[in-house]
Design a protein around this motif. Sequence first.
Motif, mmCIF file in Angstrom:
data_model
loop_
_atom_site.group_PDB
_atom_site.id
_atom_site.type_symbol
_atom_site.label_atom_id
_atom_site.label_comp_id
_atom_site.label_asym_id
_atom_site.label_seq_id
_atom_site.Cartn_x
_atom_site.Cartn_y
_atom_site.Cartn_z
ATOM 1 N N HIS A 441 45.879 35.917 43.842
ATOM 2 C CA HIS A 441 45.530 36.051 45.264
ATOM 3 C C HIS A 441 45.093 37.472 45.590
ATOM 4 N N THR A 442 44.027 37.573 46.370
ATOM 5 C CA THR A 442 43.670 38.888 46.890
ATOM 6 C C THR A 442 43.683 38.882 48.416
ATOM 7 N N ASP A 443 43.943 37.719 48.982
ATOM 8 C CA ASP A 443 44.033 37.635 50.434
ATOM 9 C C ASP A 443 45.420 38.119 50.859
ATOM 10 N N PRO A 444 45.470 39.255 51.573
ATOM 11 C CA PRO A 444 46.781 39.828 51.912
ATOM 12 C C PRO A 444 47.687 38.839 52.645
ATOM 13 N N ALA A 445 47.094 37.954 53.455
ATOM 14 C CA ALA A 445 47.917 37.046 54.254
ATOM 15 C C ALA A 445 48.766 36.128 53.369
ATOM 16 N N ARG A 446 48.276 35.851 52.170
ATOM 17 C CA ARG A 446 49.033 34.932 51.313
ATOM 18 C C ARG A 446 50.344 35.535 50.836
ATOM 19 N N PHE A 447 50.461 36.841 50.946
ATOM 20 C CA PHE A 447 51.700 37.489 50.508
ATOM 21 C C PHE A 447 52.736 37.573 51.633
ATOM 22 N N ASP A 448 52.319 37.174 52.840
ATOM 23 C CA ASP A 448 53.255 37.269 53.959
ATOM 24 C C ASP A 448 54.462 36.355 53.793
ATOM 25 N N ALA A 449 54.293 35.305 52.989
ATOM 26 C CA ALA A 449 55.422 34.400 52.758
ATOM 27 C C ALA A 449 56.606 35.125 52.115
ATOM 28 N N LEU A 450 56.352 36.314 51.596
ATOM 29 C CA LEU A 450 57.454 37.068 50.983
ATOM 30 C C LEU A 450 58.486 37.506 52.019
ATOM 31 N N ARG A 451 58.065 37.516 53.281
ATOM 32 C CA ARG A 451 59.002 37.944 54.322
ATOM 33 C C ARG A 451 60.241 37.068 54.365
ATOM 34 N N ASP A 691 58.163 44.819 51.324
ATOM 35 C CA ASP A 691 56.896 45.310 51.869
ATOM 36 C C ASP A 691 56.032 45.986 50.801
ATOM 37 N N ALA A 692 56.670 46.583 49.798
ATOM 38 C CA ALA A 692 55.891 47.169 48.697
ATOM 39 C C ALA A 692 55.110 46.061 47.980
ATOM 40 N N VAL A 693 55.796 44.991 47.646
ATOM 41 C CA VAL A 693 55.121 43.901 46.930
ATOM 42 C C VAL A 693 54.108 43.226 47.857
ATOM 43 N N ARG A 694 54.547 42.957 49.070
ATOM 44 C CA ARG A 694 53.734 42.183 50.004
ATOM 45 C C ARG A 694 52.425 42.906 50.352
ATOM 46 N N LEU A 695 52.530 44.193 50.662
ATOM 47 C CA LEU A 695 51.353 44.905 51.160
ATOM 48 C C LEU A 695 50.516 45.516 50.042
ATOM 49 N N LEU A 696 51.157 45.919 48.964
ATOM 50 C CA LEU A 696 50.420 46.687 47.954
ATOM 51 C C LEU A 696 49.827 45.812 46.842
ATOM 52 N N THR A 697 50.468 44.690 46.517
ATOM 53 C CA THR A 697 49.950 43.869 45.412
ATOM 54 C C THR A 697 48.514 43.399 45.637
ATOM 55 N N PRO A 698 48.219 42.759 46.786
ATOM 56 C CA PRO A 698 46.844 42.258 46.925
ATOM 57 C C PRO A 698 45.810 43.380 46.948
ATOM 58 N N ARG A 699 46.166 44.504 47.505
ATOM 59 C CA ARG A 699 45.203 45.593 47.650
ATOM 60 C C ARG A 699 44.961 46.327 46.333
ATOM 61 N N PHE A 700 46.000 46.466 45.506
ATOM 62 C CA PHE A 700 45.872 47.294 44.303
ATOM 63 C C PHE A 700 45.942 46.477 43.020
ATOM 64 N N SER A 701 45.448 45.238 43.109
ATOM 65 C CA SER A 701 45.392 44.391 41.930
ATOM 66 C C SER A 701 43.987 44.465 41.325
ATOM 67 N N THR A 702 43.891 44.311 40.003
ATOM 68 C CA THR A 702 42.549 44.295 39.398
ATOM 69 C C THR A 702 41.777 43.038 39.768
ATOM 70 N N GLN A 703 42.454 42.020 40.289
ATOM 71 C CA GLN A 703 41.693 40.862 40.774
ATOM 72 C C GLN A 703 40.800 41.327 41.938
ATOM 73 N N ARG A 704 41.368 42.112 42.846
ATOM 74 C CA ARG A 704 40.570 42.678 43.934
ATOM 75 C C ARG A 704 39.534 43.666 43.375
ATOM 76 N N MET A 705 39.978 44.523 42.453
ATOM 77 C CA MET A 705 39.079 45.558 41.934
ATOM 78 C C MET A 705 37.876 44.935 41.221
ATOM 79 N N VAL A 706 38.133 43.962 40.365
ATOM 80 C CA VAL A 706 37.024 43.373 39.604
ATOM 81 C C VAL A 706 36.131 42.547 40.528
ATOM 82 N N ALA A 707 36.714 41.944 41.565
ATOM 83 C CA ALA A 707 35.873 41.263 42.559
ATOM 84 C C ALA A 707 34.940 42.276 43.228
ATOM 85 N N ASP A 708 35.453 43.464 43.520
ATOM 86 C CA ASP A 708 34.598 44.517 44.084
ATOM 87 C C ASP A 708 33.489 44.899 43.099
#
Length: 729
Positions: A441-451, A691-708
Amino acid sequence: MPDVAYLGAFDDSRRHRILNGVMPPHDELQRLASNLRWTWHRATRALFEDLAGGGWDAAHTDPVRIVDELSEDRLVAIAEDERLRGRIAALARDLDDELRSRDTWLTRSGGDTNRTVAYLSAEFGLTDRLAIYSGGLGVLAGDHLRSASDLGLPLVAVGLAYDDGYFRQVIDEHGQQHAAPASNDFAALPVEPVVDAAGDRVVVEVPNGDGPVRIQAWLVRVGRVPLYLLDTEVEGNAPHQRAITGQLYGGDQDTRLRQELVLGVGGLRLLAAVGVEPAVVHLNEGHAAFAGIERLGLHRRAGHGLDQAVAAVRDELVFTTHTPVPAGHDTFPWELASFHLQPLSDHLDVAFEGLWELATHEGVGPWNQTTLALRLAGRTNGVARLHGRVSREMWAHLWPDRPTEEVPIGHITNGVHPDAWTGPEIADVLADQLGADWSTHTDPARFDALRSVDRQRLWEAHGRARRRLVDTVRGRLAVQSTRTGAAADGAGLDPAALTIGFARRFATYKRGTLLARDVDRLAAILGDDQRPVQIVIAGKAHPADLEGQRLIAELVGLSRDPRMHGRLVFVENYDLQLAADLVAGCDVWLNTPLRPNEASGTSGMKAAMNGVLNLSTLDGWWDEAVTDLGQHAEHGFGWAIGDGHLDDDRQAQDDRDADAFYRLLAEEVVPTFHDRDALGLPQRWITMMIDAVRLLTPRFSTQRMVADYAARYGLVEHSVADGGDDHGR
Ligand SMILES: *Cc1c(COP(=O)(O)O)cnc(C)c1O
């Protein structure tokens, strides 16, 4: 299961065919072992861990060897064990399906699957058994390939097949680092010789000043992505030519230039020889810049003038620059460059002076690979937002008619591969809470379930990772202390203590000894028995970097200082396996680079995905994380050392940062960690972890990076993910 029937009777011919790898499970195990997908495919990795039993350890994480060493009886027993046999068959089928599948992120995004990308890098960090990386650049390249495979990019990678990798670090009784060779025996590695249709080795040639060098290649399978490693240990080459791929970053400038000719020019020639015609060439750092000259040659032979050819190459080349530190940019004097590039310039029908102009500023030497790459690549980026800005300033002189903001260097912030870097304990929790495919997942909203994650379960999972780390560190220290006779056996470590990790190259700008700037203050923090704290340190210094080695010796000496109570330890030989254990098992990840020298940094991203809280100066990725996402966290997801303000006086800067570090530790980090509720849970800390996992994983994953990068490669229209480039092409 379709082929269960054959399990019935076990006649000799079946036994024979199993043992020779013709039939399951041996052939399936060999397929699973020889594709490095196991380095990030959890279930496959778990299979090999189970098969290895106690034999799976840091030095021998090698499924090829595990399979080779299975006894005949064991193989037959596996074939007869229906559950194990089924597990192997299912994994092999899953791998085969993935390799065949056309249903990928790229096809679902309507992307172009025919536009092949050649990704050239001097290092790749995929497994410690394949010692062809030295640090962050290689690890990033390895994770790039993993995500390119996951996303279905038509990407082909090229690197070098070094006989000797970086080095294995051994620390002696004086704390002095020694460099033991880290040799690669390609005959015994998960690689295959690259052969033509007739079964003969494919050999290509690259001109050097003293004659052509012959190059062969090895193929490494990284999921769907082929990685070709070039090797000059070829018949017909003189001894000094055979030595070109002898050592990663080894030898003198002459060797380095020859290596880079092999990588850049040889890489593209090898791809042509195996029928790969890249539409895009991605230079991962300036080491591969000569590929631009090879492409120039193609356009020259098609009849283009030099300017036209340069324009055509600019359409094809993507360049990523990785460091603002001057020593990180390869340069070569006129004599050396003209000697080795003369044959190529003849071939291009361009005077060498024409190439020299491209690789220098106004003809003033030395030849600079970054300058060449910046001139020949139409799309160029740094590896974090701050680094993009610093790079534009650093290279503004090449665009004298433009204001600095319009220097055409953008940024794509680095990432790390979530499956490769999360420990099994936390990964299980994430999979249950977010779904088995959470890591894609690179959509940040999908990580909100971690709350709404079960907080106690998360905390206990992390506790198991910490305990595993303490066990690993004790084991490694026991080996170290047996050899050195020093009493650094890890007895002072506590699996429940607040554990701070600091592991990185001992390059001066990373300030490896900042944490020890005031030993008394450090001792007071480590000596508090009510609120135990411990620090695990690891890292190598370049063999030529005596200052870095002195810092290591200082820290090893400190680890034996009784004031540290055995709660500060130095573990030798930082490698991928140790890194994985550390980023999963620490509570805090410490990072103290002198801004703005850390282009990105990636170890802190690995830590964040494991719920580990970063404590870092505002440099590289952390500056971006805090600025962009900090406000979305209830109590933050880590701490910033200092405010990013730079002091001209280096001593004053170090004093200020060290003071901020001790103050944060004593006033915030330690109290928050040890503030427990009735169940023994540090509730505020757990919120920060989530919050570290929830907010930082989607943004700093290579799935996001390689999509860019896929957008930069022209495979998709726009990056689908957040965090893309903020700056032109
Ligand atoms: C991730 C990693 C690095 C890079 O980490 P930085 O934060 O950039 O220093 C270096 N070495 C190893 C072994 C790693 O796993």
